[in-house]
Design a protein around this motif. Structure first.
Motif, PDB file in Angstrom:
ATOM      1  N   TYR A 110       0.840  -1.204   0.000  1.00 20.67           N
ATOM      2  CA  TYR A 110       0.000   0.000   0.000  1.00 20.67           C
ATOM      3  C   TYR A 110       0.872   1.250   0.000  1.00 20.67           C
ATOM      4  CZ  TYR A 110       1.086  -0.117   5.016  1.00 20.67           C
ATOM      5  OH  TYR A 110       1.741  -0.163   6.217  1.00 20.67           O
ATOM      6  N   ASP A 111       0.228   2.363  -0.304  1.00 25.60           N
ATOM      7  CA  ASP A 111       0.900   3.665  -0.323  1.00 25.60           C
ATOM      8  C   ASP A 111      -0.133   4.713   0.066  1.00 25.60           C
ATOM      9  OD1 ASP A 111       2.694   5.698  -0.709  1.00 25.60           O
ATOM     10  OD2 ASP A 111       2.810   5.503  -2.890  1.00 25.60           O
ATOM     11  N   VAL A 112       0.173   5.496   1.074  1.00 20.89           N
ATOM     12  CA  VAL A 112      -0.743   6.527   1.561  1.00 20.89           C
ATOM     13  C   VAL A 112      -0.210   7.902   1.178  1.00 20.89           C
ATOM     14  CG1 VAL A 112      -1.758   7.598   3.615  1.00 20.89           C
ATOM     15  CG2 VAL A 112      -1.564   5.110   3.475  1.00 20.89           C
ATOM     16  N   THR A 113      -1.067   8.717   0.592  1.00 18.04           N
ATOM     17  CA  THR A 113      -0.706  10.082   0.230  1.00 18.04           C
ATOM     18  C   THR A 113      -1.648  11.043   0.940  1.00 18.04           C
ATOM     19  OG1 THR A 113       0.012   9.343  -1.969  1.00 18.04           O
ATOM     20  CG2 THR A 113      -0.353  11.707  -1.657  1.00 18.04           C
ATOM     21  N   PRO A 114      -1.161  11.743   1.968  1.00 16.66           N
ATOM     22  CA  PRO A 114      -2.034  12.697   2.655  1.00 16.66           C
ATOM     23  C   PRO A 114      -2.332  13.894   1.767  1.00 16.66           C
ATOM     24  CG  PRO A 114       0.209  12.868   3.485  1.00 16.66           C
ATOM     25  CD  PRO A 114       0.191  11.700   2.539  1.00 16.66           C
ATOM     26  N   GLY A 115      -3.595  14.336   1.777  1.00 13.55           N
ATOM     27  CA  GLY A 115      -3.946  15.501   0.988  1.00 13.55           C
ATOM     28  C   GLY A 115      -3.390  16.778   1.570  1.00 13.55           C
ATOM     29  N   ASN A 116      -3.345  16.862   2.891  1.00 15.40           N
ATOM     30  CA  ASN A 116      -2.801  18.024   3.589  1.00 15.40           C
ATOM     31  C   ASN A 116      -1.790  17.512   4.611  1.00 15.40           C
ATOM     32  OD1 ASN A 116      -2.258  20.283   5.159  1.00 15.40           O
ATOM     33  ND2 ASN A 116      -4.365  21.035   5.107  1.00 15.40           N
ATOM     34  N   PRO A 117      -0.507  17.410   4.228  1.00 19.10           N
ATOM     35  CA  PRO A 117       0.488  16.822   5.127  1.00 19.10           C
ATOM     36  C   PRO A 117       0.605  17.515   6.468  1.00 19.10           C
ATOM     37  CG  PRO A 117       1.368  17.004   2.906  1.00 19.10           C
ATOM     38  CD  PRO A 117       0.068  17.755   2.914  1.00 19.10           C
ATOM     39  N   ALA A 118       0.275  18.794   6.522  1.00 16.86           N
ATOM     40  CA  ALA A 118       0.368  19.509   7.789  1.00 16.86           C
ATOM     41  C   ALA A 118      -0.688  19.042   8.789  1.00 16.86           C
ATOM     42  CB  ALA A 118       0.222  21.013   7.551  1.00 16.86           C
ATOM     43  N   LEU A 119      -1.745  18.415   8.310  1.00 16.17           N
ATOM     44  CA  LEU A 119      -2.835  17.962   9.175  1.00 16.17           C
ATOM     45  C   LEU A 119      -2.737  16.488   9.545  1.00 16.17           C
ATOM     46  CD1 LEU A 119      -6.053  19.579   7.626  1.00 16.17           C
ATOM     47  CD2 LEU A 119      -5.050  20.100   9.848  1.00 16.17           C
ATOM     48  N   VAL A 120      -2.228  15.661   8.622  1.00 16.98           N
ATOM     49  CA  VAL A 120      -2.342  14.213   8.777  1.00 16.98           C
ATOM     50  C   VAL A 120      -1.180  13.675   9.603  1.00 16.98           C
ATOM     51  CG1 VAL A 120      -2.527  12.011   7.589  1.00 16.98           C
ATOM     52  CG2 VAL A 120      -3.576  14.056   6.594  1.00 16.98           C
ATOM     53  N   HIS A 121      -1.522  13.139  10.778  1.00 17.01           N
ATOM     54  CA  HIS A 121      -0.509  12.619  11.692  1.00 17.01           C
ATOM     55  C   HIS A 121      -0.252  11.144  11.443  1.00 17.01           C
ATOM     56  CE1 HIS A 121       1.549  11.488  15.383  1.00 17.01           C
ATOM     57  NE2 HIS A 121       1.708  12.767  15.675  1.00 17.01           N
ATOM     58  N   HIS A 122      -1.288  10.349  11.305  1.00 17.09           N
ATOM     59  CA  HIS A 122      -1.116   8.962  10.896  1.00 17.09           C
ATOM     60  C   HIS A 122      -2.415   8.438  10.306  1.00 17.09           C
ATOM     61  CE1 HIS A 122      -2.768   7.453  14.915  1.00 17.09           C
ATOM     62  NE2 HIS A 122      -3.349   6.657  14.058  1.00 17.09           N
ATOM     63  N   VAL A 123      -2.319   7.285   9.627  1.00 21.25           N
ATOM     64  CA  VAL A 123      -3.466   6.685   8.949  1.00 21.25           C
ATOM     65  C   VAL A 123      -3.457   5.183   9.207  1.00 21.25           C
ATOM     66  CG1 VAL A 123      -4.612   6.283   6.733  1.00 21.25           C
ATOM     67  CG2 VAL A 123      -3.383   8.432   7.119  1.00 21.25           C
ATOM     68  N   GLY A 182       6.354   6.272   3.033  1.00 23.11           N
ATOM     69  CA  GLY A 182       6.317   5.881   1.638  1.00 23.11           C
ATOM     70  C   GLY A 182       5.555   4.585   1.457  1.00 23.11           C
ATOM     71  N   ALA A 183       5.739   3.960   0.290  1.00 23.28           N
ATOM     72  CA  ALA A 183       5.033   2.717  -0.016  1.00 23.28           C
ATOM     73  C   ALA A 183       5.571   1.577   0.833  1.00 23.28           C
ATOM     74  CB  ALA A 183       5.172   2.388  -1.494  1.00 23.28           C
ATOM     75  N   VAL A 184       4.666   0.665   1.202  1.00 22.82           N
ATOM     76  CA  VAL A 184       5.015  -0.509   2.004  1.00 22.82           C
ATOM     77  C   VAL A 184       4.674  -1.751   1.190  1.00 22.82           C
ATOM     78  CG1 VAL A 184       4.483  -1.831   4.082  1.00 22.82           C
ATOM     79  CG2 VAL A 184       4.638   0.666   4.196  1.00 22.82           C
ATOM     80  N   ALA A 185       5.628  -2.663   1.096  1.00 24.12           N
ATOM     81  CA  ALA A 185       5.403  -3.931   0.399  1.00 24.12           C
ATOM     82  C   ALA A 185       5.475  -5.059   1.412  1.00 24.12           C
ATOM     83  CB  ALA A 185       6.431  -4.132  -0.692  1.00 24.12           C
ATOM     84  N   SER A 200      -8.754  21.892   5.292  1.00 19.91           N
ATOM     85  CA  SER A 200      -9.384  20.620   4.940  1.00 19.91           C
ATOM     86  C   SER A 200      -8.343  19.614   4.452  1.00 19.91           C
ATOM     87  CB  SER A 200     -10.447  20.817   3.854  1.00 19.91           C
ATOM     88  OG  SER A 200      -9.843  21.229   2.633  1.00 19.91           O
ATOM     89  N   ASP A 201      -8.783  18.371   4.350  1.00 20.45           N
ATOM     90  CA  ASP A 201      -7.923  17.294   3.865  1.00 20.45           C
ATOM     91  C   ASP A 201      -8.753  16.308   3.060  1.00 20.45           C
ATOM     92  OD1 ASP A 201      -5.499  15.391   3.934  1.00 20.45           O
ATOM     93  OD2 ASP A 201      -7.108  14.180   4.822  1.00 20.45           O
ATOM     94  N   ARG A 202      -8.156  15.776   2.017  1.00 17.24           N
ATOM     95  CA  ARG A 202      -8.712  14.644   1.271  1.00 17.24           C
ATOM     96  C   ARG A 202      -7.538  13.743   0.931  1.00 17.24           C
ATOM     97  NH1 ARG A 202     -10.099  13.063  -4.255  1.00 17.24           N
ATOM     98  NH2 ARG A 202     -11.989  11.782  -4.236  1.00 17.24           N
ATOM     99  N   SER A 203      -7.408  12.640   1.640  1.00 17.38           N
ATOM    100  CA  SER A 203      -6.245  11.775   1.501  1.00 17.38           C
ATOM    101  C   SER A 203      -6.544  10.544   0.662  1.00 17.38           C
ATOM    102  CB  SER A 203      -5.738  11.339   2.883  1.00 17.38           C
ATOM    103  OG  SER A 203      -5.173  12.428   3.578  1.00 17.38           O
ATOM    104  N   GLN A 204      -5.470   9.924   0.185  1.00 17.97           N
ATOM    105  CA  GLN A 204      -5.591   8.753  -0.677  1.00 17.97           C
ATOM    106  C   GLN A 204      -4.859   7.564  -0.073  1.00 17.97           C
ATOM    107  OE1 GLN A 204      -4.944   8.815  -5.164  1.00 17.97           O
ATOM    108  NE2 GLN A 204      -3.052   7.776  -4.539  1.00 17.97           N
ATOM    109  N   VAL A 205      -5.495   6.395  -0.129  1.00 21.89           N
ATOM    110  CA  VAL A 205      -4.864   5.132   0.220  1.00 21.89           C
ATOM    111  C   VAL A 205      -4.833   4.281  -1.043  1.00 21.89           C
ATOM    112  CG1 VAL A 205      -4.968   3.063   1.645  1.00 21.89           C
ATOM    113  CG2 VAL A 205      -5.686   5.256   2.609  1.00 21.89           C
ATOM    114  N   ARG A 206      -3.645   4.004  -1.539  1.00 19.57           N
ATOM    115  CA  ARG A 206      -3.498   3.197  -2.757  1.00 19.57           C
ATOM    116  C   ARG A 206      -3.199   1.759  -2.366  1.00 19.57           C
ATOM    117  NH1 ARG A 206      -0.241   5.668  -7.614  1.00 19.57           N
ATOM    118  NH2 ARG A 206      -2.342   6.537  -7.895  1.00 19.57           N
ATOM    119  N   LEU A 207      -4.011   0.826  -2.869  1.00 18.63           N
ATOM    120  CA  LEU A 207      -3.850  -0.583  -2.569  1.00 18.63           C
ATOM    121  C   LEU A 207      -3.149  -1.286  -3.721  1.00 18.63           C
ATOM    122  CD1 LEU A 207      -7.474  -1.372  -1.285  1.00 18.63           C
ATOM    123  CD2 LEU A 207      -5.539  -0.402  -0.010  1.00 18.63           C
ATOM    124  N   GLN A 208      -2.118  -2.067  -3.393  1.00 18.15           N
ATOM    125  CA  GLN A 208      -1.486  -2.925  -4.388  1.00 18.15           C
ATOM    126  C   GLN A 208      -2.163  -4.284  -4.324  1.00 18.15           C
ATOM    127  OE1 GLN A 208       2.973  -2.960  -5.270  1.00 18.15           O
ATOM    128  NE2 GLN A 208       2.762  -4.815  -4.068  1.00 18.15           N
TER     129      GLN A 208
END
Length: 444
Positions: free
Chosen positions: A176-189, A249-252, A288-296
């Protein structure tokens, strides 16, 4: 006399010329020559303009102002955020972000010397985390967080969102790979599959779906629901295969392994938002924030893995009198031991399994966490957290898997600080309660 006078003048001229040609000596330990390379490799991903960290380390002016605090943080191994002991004494982990003793000493010497600057350079580039070029993308809604944490998390909000990944058949998550929409807001996912039809943890006949509807209804004017614990208080979660913190970053997953995502599963994404990193810094309230979680995703894998969640402290809620942690103590410990092999091996129909990863978890009162594999030949430490931090929760994958066979047990010891409390701390999924959990990535 005249000749001596001329010689004297000549000597003075030569001495003056030598002094003009002298180049000032570089400090023994300077920011640009010694400390900045460490920061750019391990810290600047968060400690830069617009990053999630509360101050910058990529400029001398900012780094020198925080030299003493930074030296204390790395010496205490609270930064970079890598909680697990990684010196080889208690498991060997891949992708460790822990600094070496030599790097920590360099930063400490620099701070003790008054944080000298050294010769400015422009060839340093922050280490870029690995990325996934493609995958199945899940998004959180455009959301404006508001501080909900109370006195223990004054500037934070934990919010969960339900997402349909749209699978029409079972597939396997391999990374997976997580991309925070607003890095200043996103602490963890965190992200986890949830079976909406499965029984919840509330024990009153409600399903997971009904509990989520109830939690969501408490704030009908806002997307999602509050969730300090995993998918929310009472929601039964079998696995948490996605854990992300800034800079990862991305985790495999280990080669050839994957986690099954069933066609009927939904994914709950837990967002930890931080609105105000420290007093005097920028306040992100209203952003505001709109984050993405990308699934492999893979259609099949060689070996199916399982992210197991074990907490025998929590289990006492369902076996008569619940356990409790003594109040008013600087160090109050709880230890449980699970006969893993006795029930896991027969259940999976195998003679042994491999532990490929481990996930420690406690709440706000946690101090230390340790896991040992208890074998006939002796105890083997498989995970040690010397300084627990609720804000940084990661999955740790081993360089080489640990083999679990018949007769082996897992012993977990959690240490809590209960000072200021007069009542015992009981187990529970709310942050006001406590947990003593070990997550394991098991591969038969």
């Amino acid at each position: 006399m005249h000749r001596a006078y001329l010689l004297s003048l000549t000597s003075l001229a030569l001495l003056s010329a030598c002094k003009e040609d002298e180049v000032p000596a570089e400090p023994e330990t300077s920011y640009w020559q010694h400390v900045a390379p460490i920061y750019f490799e391990s810290c600047v991903g968060c400690h830069s303009e617009g990053g999630v960290a509360p101050f910058r380390l990529d400029t001398y002016a900012d780094a020198s102002a925080w030299a003493d605090a930074s030296a204390a943080a790395v010496a205490g191994r609270t930064m970079p955020p890598w909680l697990m002991t990684s010196d080889g004494s208690c498991g060997e982990f891949s992708g460790s972000r822990a600094l070496t003793d030599e790097q920590i000493e360099t930063i400490s010497k620099w701070a003790e010397a008054g944080a000298p600057e050294g010769t400015v350079r422009d060839d340093l580039v922050a280490a870029a985390p690995p990325r996934l070029d493609e995958g199945v993308d899940l998004h959180t809604p455009e959301f404006v967080p508001a501080a909900q944490g109370g006195p223990i998390s004054t500037h934070d909000e934990y919010r969960c969102f339900l997402v349909d990944p749209g699978f029409d058949k079972d597939v396997f998550l391999t990374g997976y790979d997580v991309t925070p929409g607003n890095p200043a807001l996103v602490h963890h996912v965190l992200a986890m599959p949830v079976d909406l039809a499965a029984p919840s943890h509330l024990g009153n006949g409600m399903t997971n779906g009904e509990v989520i509807e109830m939690l969501d209804a408490d704030s009908p004017d806002r997307d999602g629901w509050p969730c300090y614990s995993a998918a929310g208080e009472g929601v039964a979660v079998a696995q948490i295969p996605i854990t992300w913190a800034p800079g990862m970053g991305a985790v495999a997953y280990p080669e050839g392994t994957g986690v099954r995502l069933r066609a009927d599963d939904r994914v709950v994404i837990q967002m930890h938002y931080n609105l105000h990193h420290h007093d005097g810094d920028a306040d992100h309230t209203g952003e505001s924030d709109r984050s993405q979680v990308r699934l492999q995703i893979a259609g099949s894998v060689e070996r199916e893995g399982f992210f197991m969640l074990l907490d025998l402290f929590i289990d006492t809620l369902f076996t008569g009198e619940p356990a409790a942690i003594e109040p008013g103590q600087a160090s109050a410990k709880y230890t449980w031991t699970a006969d893993l092999a006795d029930w896991l091996l027969p259940d999976l129909g195998v003679d042994q399994v491999e532990i490929h990863g481990i996930f420690p978890h406690m709440h706000e009162r946690g101090r230390t966490w340790r896991a040992d594999l208890v074998e006939e030949t002796g105890d083997q430490c498989v995970g040690d957290v010397a300084r627990w931090d609720f804000g940084w929760q990661l999955y740790y994958f081993y360089d080489r898997p640990i083999v679990l066979g018949p007769g082996d047990k897992l012993r977990v010891t959690c240490d809590y600080d209960t000072r200021g409390l007069t009542d015992p701390v009981t187990p529970g999924w709310g942050t006001q309660n406590e947990m003593c959990l070990a997550g394991l990535f098991i591969v038969p």
